[in-house]
Scaffold this motif. Structure first.
Motif, PDB file in Angstrom:
ATOM      1  N   GLY A  58      25.082 -11.785  79.057  1.00 16.07           N
ATOM      2  CA  GLY A  58      26.359 -10.837  79.216  1.00 16.07           C
ATOM      3  C   GLY A  58      27.393 -11.240  78.577  1.00 16.07           C
ATOM      4  N   PHE A  59      27.224 -11.706  77.486  1.00 15.17           N
ATOM      5  CA  PHE A  59      28.248 -12.039  76.586  1.00 15.17           C
ATOM      6  C   PHE A  59      28.831 -10.856  75.418  1.00 15.17           C
ATOM      7  CE2 PHE A  59      24.695 -13.875  74.210  1.00 15.17           C
ATOM      8  CZ  PHE A  59      24.793 -13.236  73.074  1.00 15.17           C
ATOM      9  N   SER A  60      29.986 -10.866  75.147  1.00 16.07           N
ATOM     10  CA  SER A  60      30.739 -10.145  74.305  1.00 16.07           C
ATOM     11  C   SER A  60      30.472 -10.098  72.774  1.00 16.07           C
ATOM     12  CB  SER A  60      32.105 -10.036  74.439  1.00 16.07           C
ATOM     13  OG  SER A  60      32.767 -11.108  73.785  1.00 16.07           O
ATOM     14  N   THR A  61      30.459  -9.079  72.288  1.00 14.07           N
ATOM     15  CA  THR A  61      30.398  -9.063  70.496  1.00 14.07           C
ATOM     16  C   THR A  61      31.231 -10.089  70.034  1.00 14.07           C
ATOM     17  OG1 THR A  61      30.085  -6.548  70.820  1.00 14.07           O
ATOM     18  CG2 THR A  61      30.672  -7.501  68.560  1.00 14.07           C
ATOM     19  N   THR A  62      32.633 -10.462  70.512  1.00 14.28           N
ATOM     20  CA  THR A  62      33.245 -11.594  69.908  1.00 14.28           C
ATOM     21  C   THR A  62      32.209 -12.634  70.014  1.00 14.28           C
ATOM     22  OG1 THR A  62      35.312 -10.420  70.436  1.00 14.28           O
ATOM     23  CG2 THR A  62      35.332 -12.748  69.846  1.00 14.28           C
ATOM     24  N   MET A  63      31.793 -13.249  71.199  1.00 14.43           N
ATOM     25  CA  MET A  63      31.077 -14.315  71.132  1.00 14.43           C
ATOM     26  C   MET A  63      29.677 -14.019  70.512  1.00 14.43           C
ATOM     27  SD  MET A  63      32.401 -16.496  72.750  1.00 14.43           S
ATOM     28  CE  MET A  63      31.513 -17.723  72.883  1.00 14.43           C
ATOM     29  N   LEU A  64      29.190 -13.107  70.151  1.00 15.06           N
ATOM     30  CA  LEU A  64      28.115 -12.695  69.252  1.00 15.06           C
ATOM     31  C   LEU A  64      28.328 -13.481  67.841  1.00 15.06           C
ATOM     32  CD1 LEU A  64      25.677  -9.927  68.917  1.00 15.06           C
ATOM     33  CD2 LEU A  64      26.389 -10.935  67.199  1.00 15.06           C
ATOM     34  N   THR A  65      29.454 -13.063  67.295  1.00  6.84           N
ATOM     35  CA  THR A  65      29.754 -13.352  66.003  1.00  6.84           C
ATOM     36  C   THR A  65      30.311 -14.896  65.988  1.00  6.84           C
ATOM     37  OG1 THR A  65      32.087 -12.575  66.636  1.00  6.84           O
ATOM     38  CG2 THR A  65      30.475 -10.994  65.237  1.00  6.84           C
ATOM     39  N   VAL A  66      30.879 -15.442  67.178  1.00  9.66           N
ATOM     40  CA  VAL A  66      30.997 -16.726  67.199  1.00  9.66           C
ATOM     41  C   VAL A  66      29.752 -17.669  67.288  1.00  9.66           C
ATOM     42  CG1 VAL A  66      32.114 -18.707  68.794  1.00  9.66           C
ATOM     43  CG2 VAL A  66      33.398 -16.489  68.570  1.00  9.66           C
ATOM     44  N   VAL A  67      28.741 -17.371  67.896  1.00  5.24           N
ATOM     45  CA  VAL A  67      27.590 -17.755  67.758  1.00  5.24           C
ATOM     46  C   VAL A  67      26.946 -18.050  66.256  1.00  5.24           C
ATOM     47  CG1 VAL A  67      24.982 -17.549  68.339  1.00  5.24           C
ATOM     48  CG2 VAL A  67      26.670 -17.407  70.101  1.00  5.24           C
ATOM     49  N   PHE A  68      26.967 -16.792  65.489  1.00  6.83           N
ATOM     50  CA  PHE A  68      26.503 -16.509  64.300  1.00  6.83           C
ATOM     51  C   PHE A  68      27.418 -17.328  63.461  1.00  6.83           C
ATOM     52  CE2 PHE A  68      27.153 -14.884  60.127  1.00  6.83           C
ATOM     53  CZ  PHE A  68      25.790 -14.893  59.637  1.00  6.83           C
ATOM     54  N   GLY A  69      28.901 -17.342  63.592  1.00  4.98           N
ATOM     55  CA  GLY A  69      29.620 -18.195  62.674  1.00  4.98           C
ATOM     56  C   GLY A  69      29.593 -19.545  63.096  1.00  4.98           C
ATOM     57  N   SER A  70      29.349 -20.287  64.270  1.00  9.50           N
ATOM     58  CA  SER A  70      29.027 -21.489  64.573  1.00  9.50           C
ATOM     59  C   SER A  70      28.186 -22.083  63.391  1.00  9.50           C
ATOM     60  CB  SER A  70      28.644 -21.770  65.948  1.00  9.50           C
ATOM     61  OG  SER A  70      27.476 -21.229  66.132  1.00  9.50           O
ATOM     62  N   TYR A  71      27.076 -21.452  63.289  1.00 15.09           N
ATOM     63  CA  TYR A  71      26.002 -21.754  62.131  1.00 15.09           C
ATOM     64  C   TYR A  71      26.627 -22.066  60.620  1.00 15.09           C
ATOM     65  CZ  TYR A  71      22.339 -21.447  58.884  1.00 15.09           C
ATOM     66  OH  TYR A  71      21.522 -21.786  57.725  1.00 15.09           O
ATOM     67  N   ALA A  72      27.315 -20.908  60.222  1.00 10.63           N
ATOM     68  CA  ALA A  72      27.930 -21.148  59.113  1.00 10.63           C
ATOM     69  C   ALA A  72      29.012 -22.248  59.150  1.00 10.63           C
ATOM     70  CB  ALA A  72      28.759 -19.959  58.813  1.00 10.63           C
ATOM     71  N   LEU A  73      29.613 -22.459  59.956  1.00 12.16           N
ATOM     72  CA  LEU A  73      30.941 -23.677  59.848  1.00 12.16           C
ATOM     73  C   LEU A  73      30.105 -24.923  60.166  1.00 12.16           C
ATOM     74  CD1 LEU A  73      33.630 -21.867  62.176  1.00 12.16           C
ATOM     75  CD2 LEU A  73      33.288 -21.930  59.864  1.00 12.16           C
ATOM     76  N   ALA A  74      29.078 -24.915  60.969  1.00 13.74           N
ATOM     77  CA  ALA A  74      28.424 -26.067  60.822  1.00 13.74           C
ATOM     78  C   ALA A  74      27.703 -26.531  59.621  1.00 13.74           C
ATOM     79  CB  ALA A  74      27.156 -26.305  61.950  1.00 13.74           C
ATOM     80  N   VAL A  75      27.090 -25.557  58.743  1.00 13.55           N
ATOM     81  CA  VAL A  75      26.599 -25.754  57.417  1.00 13.55           C
ATOM     82  C   VAL A  75      27.810 -26.345  56.511  1.00 13.55           C
ATOM     83  CG1 VAL A  75      26.000 -24.638  55.407  1.00 13.55           C
ATOM     84  CG2 VAL A  75      24.726 -24.251  57.531  1.00 13.55           C
ATOM     85  N   LEU A  76      28.912 -25.741  56.745  1.00 14.19           N
ATOM     86  CA  LEU A  76      30.056 -26.041  56.047  1.00 14.19           C
ATOM     87  C   LEU A  76      30.428 -27.502  56.206  1.00 14.19           C
ATOM     88  CD1 LEU A  76      32.874 -25.556  54.434  1.00 14.19           C
ATOM     89  CD2 LEU A  76      33.909 -24.888  56.518  1.00 14.19           C
ATOM     90  N   VAL A  77      30.721 -27.926  57.578  1.00 13.58           N
ATOM     91  CA  VAL A  77      30.917 -29.426  57.771  1.00 13.58           C
ATOM     92  C   VAL A  77      29.827 -30.500  57.114  1.00 13.58           C
ATOM     93  CG1 VAL A  77      30.857 -31.013  59.887  1.00 13.58           C
ATOM     94  CG2 VAL A  77      32.090 -28.797  60.070  1.00 13.58           C
ATOM     95  N   ALA A  78      28.574 -30.023  57.310  1.00 14.47           N
ATOM     96  CA  ALA A  78      27.578 -30.917  56.829  1.00 14.47           C
ATOM     97  C   ALA A  78      27.661 -31.057  55.389  1.00 14.47           C
ATOM     98  CB  ALA A  78      26.161 -30.389  57.313  1.00 14.47           C
ATOM     99  N   LEU A  79      27.930 -29.929  54.679  1.00 18.05           N
ATOM    100  CA  LEU A  79      28.068 -29.680  53.246  1.00 18.05           C
ATOM    101  C   LEU A  79      29.358 -30.810  52.854  1.00 18.05           C
ATOM    102  CD1 LEU A  79      27.531 -25.959  52.377  1.00 18.05           C
ATOM    103  CD2 LEU A  79      25.962 -28.083  51.343  1.00 18.05           C
ATOM    104  N   LEU A  80      30.381 -30.643  53.631  1.00 20.76           N
ATOM    105  CA  LEU A  80      31.452 -31.487  53.147  1.00 20.76           C
ATOM    106  C   LEU A  80      31.217 -33.031  53.138  1.00 20.76           C
ATOM    107  CD1 LEU A  80      34.562 -29.251  54.646  1.00 20.76           C
ATOM    108  CD2 LEU A  80      34.027 -29.754  52.220  1.00 20.76           C
TER     109      LEU A  80
END
Length: 420
Positions: A58-80
């Motif tokens: 029961g989470f929102s569309t905003t949280m759906l994209t946060v879940v997706f975005g958390s992957y991209a931002l974690a990749v970013l941190v690891a790359l840096l």
């Protein structure tokens, strides 16, 4: 470089005999390419499952994209932090650790009981992918510079498309939809980690490993202008990929009026497939040609997608998606070749890290903002139109930038054989 070839050997080591107890360069190259493919397939696997997770938790569309975005931002941190590490300690240790971490992320997904578990799995997945993406890309370039550039462009699209459609098929037709795909991927990651142990190291160990962990955006002077000119194309194509991977299933279900989970991976598969076909067919063309064609294809594809939203035409949406995918493939391939052309082996992982930092920022941040906009207005079609307009503007800038060549890259841009 550590290899069985003499010092006078050419830059490509694909023809070198394997060292005792090590896999051949050809087999090693394919193994490295499969790692990129599998890592990206794993990142796309949850896409068709998001609707199930939303119903269960029961989470929102905003949280759906946060879940997706958390992957991209974690990749970013690891790359840096770890993007340049393999230039100092070697490719193998980084890739073995990353493969095991990916397997651990699959365990988290397979046993997830709520949104927090989903977020944790995405973060682990992103950190390990970010640590590996520059190392595996540089490793392929070490073995074969020409095929390495092609594989760096092809494998992410193949992985993204394959992960999305296979997961969609499993969800639609096989039992245990939120478990089976993760079990299969986990076994693959473990096997790849074992395989990496048997490849020959392609990067000479050198001091400065701890210092390399300090986040840095430093670039050699010769690649600054190529990267600046490539930035609009990179942001456009990866932003579009992020939108399709996060909100694409919701948009397509709204357009079709169906709740089928298979739709969750279909649009992503079509976009990635268009990119793969274009890159394979045009692999011998110059970077400048690929960059300009990619920008044009991206603009045409987005125009068709936007028109399809007004006409409620699924067929036109899919055609536009395929053409936009061709723009993704050729545009990113052209940008990649322009950026890495002047680089020696010891600088490849660091520069690839910067390139992928830009890519994953473009993939994650716009998707999160789009999700917030959808949740605020409740109208994914309007959000999609605005997102598409932004992609069109960036593609136009990319087309203008692709018409320029900087002095260091003119020779490479003139001949595809001179490029990586």
């Amino acid at each position: 470089m550590t290899s069985a070839c003499p010092k006078a050997a050419p830059a490509s080591v694909s023809a070198c005999p394997p060292a005792a107890g090590r896999l051949s360069p050809r087999f090693s190259f394919h193994l490295l390419a499969s790692i990129t493919l599998a890592f990206l397939a794993g990142s796309a696997a949850p896409t068709p499952l998001y609707a199930i997770y939303q119903q269960q938790w029961g989470f929102s569309t905003t949280m759906l994209t946060v879940v997706f975005g958390s992957y991209a931002l974690a990749v970013l941190v690891a790359l840096l932090v770890a993007g340049r590490l393999s230039d100092h300690i070697g490719r193998r240790p980084v890739l073995m650790a990353a493969a095991l971490a990916q397997a651990a992320a699959m365990v988290v997904f397979a046993t997830a009981g709520g949104l927090s578990d989903l977020l944790a799995g995405r973060i682990i997945q992103g950190l390990s992918a970010g640590a590996a993406i520059a190392a595996v890309g540089a490793g392929m370039l070490d073995i074969d510079k020409t095929r390495g550039a092609l594989a760096n462009a092809l494998a992410p699209m193949l992985g993204t498309g394959t992960g999305g459609i296979v997961a969609g098929l499993m969800v639609q037709y096989l039992p245990a939809p939120t478990h089976l795909i993760y079990v299969i991927l986990g076994v693959i990651f473990i096997a790849q980690g074992v395989g990496v142990f048997f490849i020959a190291e392609t990067a000479r160990r050198r001091p400065g490993a701890w210092a390399s962990l300090k986040p840095s955006f430093a670039l050699p002077p010769e690649v600054r202008m190529p990267l600046l000119l490539a930035a609009p194309a990179v942001v456009a194509v990866w932003g579009l990929g992020g939108f399709y991977a996060s909100l694409g299933p919701t948009l397509l279900r709204s357009l079709v009026g169906s709740g089928s989970s298979l739709l969750g991976g279909l649009a992503l598969f079509i976009m990635a497939g268009g990119g793969v076909v274009a890159v394979v067919l045009l692999r011998d063309r110059s970077a400048r040609f690929l960059s300009r064609l990619g920008a044009l294809a991206l603009m045409l594809g987005m125009v068709l997608v936007l028109v399809s939203l007004s006409l409620h035409s699924v067929a036109l949406f899919m055609v536009g998606t395929a053409i936009a995918g061709m723009g993704f493939g050729t545009g990113f391939q052209g940008a990649l070749r322009n950026v890495i052309a002047p680089l020696p082996p010891t600088g490849r992982a660091g520069v690839l890290s910067v390139l992928f930092v830009v890519s994953y920022l473009a993939m994650g941040v716009p998707a999160i903002l789009a999700g917030y906009d959808v949740a605020l207005r409740g109208d994914i079609v309007s959000t999609s139109r605005e997102f598409g307009a932004g992609v069109l503007l960036l593609a136009a800038l990319a087309w203008l930038g692709a018409g320029r060549t900087v002095p260091q890259a003119r020779a490479q841009a003139a001949s595809p054989r001179a490029e990586p």
